[in-house]
Design a protein around this motif. Structure first.
Motif, mmCIF file in Angstrom:
data_model
loop_
_atom_site.group_PDB
_atom_site.id
_atom_site.type_symbol
_atom_site.label_atom_id
_atom_site.label_comp_id
_atom_site.label_asym_id
_atom_site.label_seq_id
_atom_site.Cartn_x
_atom_site.Cartn_y
_atom_site.Cartn_z
ATOM 1 N N THR A 8 0.810 -1.220 0.000
ATOM 2 C CA THR A 8 0.000 0.000 0.000
ATOM 3 C C THR A 8 0.846 1.274 0.000
ATOM 4 O OG1 THR A 8 -0.155 -0.084 2.425
ATOM 5 C CG2 THR A 8 -1.915 -1.155 1.156
ATOM 6 N N SER A 30 -1.016 -7.412 3.709
ATOM 7 C CA SER A 30 -1.437 -6.216 4.426
ATOM 8 C C SER A 30 -1.818 -6.631 5.841
ATOM 9 C CB SER A 30 -2.631 -5.549 3.738
ATOM 10 O OG SER A 30 -3.140 -4.492 4.531
ATOM 11 N N ALA A 36 -7.040 -2.001 2.568
ATOM 12 C CA ALA A 36 -5.859 -1.889 1.708
ATOM 13 C C ALA A 36 -6.151 -1.131 0.414
ATOM 14 C CB ALA A 36 -5.323 -3.281 1.373
ATOM 15 N N VAL A 44 -5.422 -10.200 -1.736
ATOM 16 C CA VAL A 44 -4.864 -9.559 -0.549
ATOM 17 C C VAL A 44 -4.994 -10.506 0.640
ATOM 18 C CG1 VAL A 44 -4.907 -7.517 0.924
ATOM 19 C CG2 VAL A 44 -5.601 -7.330 -1.476
#
Length: 286
Positions: A8, A30, A36, A44
């Motif tokens: 990110t 993340s 995110a 993710v």
């Protein structure tokens, strides 16, 4: 599949966009997947790089890894990631380091943290490439508030120059290293096309924004206090100030041809970067 950590941030996000455009499958880590805000095509997964179990799980079905860690935990996080990469049989790992790591005289915290991380990368038994940018153009975004409010940039070390680079060009080099052969065991130092002082960057921003901006040099102690006032821990604030002071040294002002040589495209100028981010400096920006 390529695993992108630090997904990110400015470099990680740019790298994801470039990998997707090239048709690569991408997974990103993340600590907070729900916020995110990554493209729908990205898988993710929740992972703290200090957590060996989560990091190992993120490596499943992955063959290449982009390693981006920050702050005092760099040595620990890089060690966790490289161990997991070795156990997973990763074919290629690219670490984002710091240009200052290549300066043997640099003993301040950030290059020291990255040297420890690089050592983990080198000894893990996984084919590796290390990417070392000298400085980020995007650090100028820290001036956006004072530009919007006061038409001024306040910064220390006004005579220092750094050959700053657009994060998108860092990502382009990382993409090449991840997706093409011939980069194993290579260390790439990256820069933009010109070394600039804070005052020169301010002048460029003013020209792009169509505003008369003032550069005001502040004492290092005042700059450090401003960082602390933003809630940055003391250890990290001191590391940031030590890194800023290196702008006074010749090492950070050297222009390298690495971006053009590896990608076939010249690195973006600070003027181009500023034009692309102008909205963030305008007084009407949110």
């Amino acid at each position: 599949m390529i695993l992108v950590t630090g997904a990110t941030g400015t470099v990680g996000r740019a790298l994801i966009d470039q990998l997707l455009s090239a048709g690569e499958r991408v997974r990103a880590t993340s600590r907070h997947p729900a916020t995110a805000h990554l493209p729908a095509d990205v898988e993710v997964v929740e992972a703290d790089l200090g957590n060996p179990t989560q990091t190992a799980a993120a490596m499943r079905d992955v063959d290449r890894v982009f390693l981006l860690s920050t702050g005092p935990a760099i040595p620990e996080h890089d060690a966790v990631v490289t161990r997991a990469a070795a156990e997973a049989g990763i074919a290629r790992l690219v670490k984002l380091s710091s240009g200052r790591t290549g300066d043997d005289t640099a003993t301040d915290p950030i290059p020291t943290w990255h040297r420890a991380g690089e050592q983990s990368v080198r000894t893990a038994g996984v084919p590796w490439t290390i990417v070392r940018p000298l400085g980020f153009m995007s650090n100028a975004l820290h001036w956006a508030g004072s530009i919007r409010a006061h038409g001024a940039v306040y910064a220390p070390y006004g005579q220092g120059r750094i050959a700053v680079i657009d994060p998108r060009d860092i990502a382009a080099v990382a993409k090449v290293a991840l997706t093409t052969d011939g980069h194993d065991g290579q260390v790439y130092t990256l820069s933009g096309p010109q070394a600039l002082s804070p005052g020169e960057q301010t002048a460029v921003l003013g020209a792009v924004l169509g505003r008369q901006l003032e550069f005001i040099e502040v004492a290092p102690e005042q700059a450090r206090q401003a960082i602390l006032d933003h809630g940055v821990p003391t250890e990290l604030a001191d590391a940031i100030m030590a890194l800023r002071a290196t702008a006074l040294e010749a090492f950070t002002s050297v222009v390298h041809d690495t971006v053009a040589r590896l990608t076939g495209t010249p690195p973006r100028t600070f003027e181009q970067w500023a034009a692309d981010h102008a909205i963030e400096f305008h007084s009407t920006a949110a």
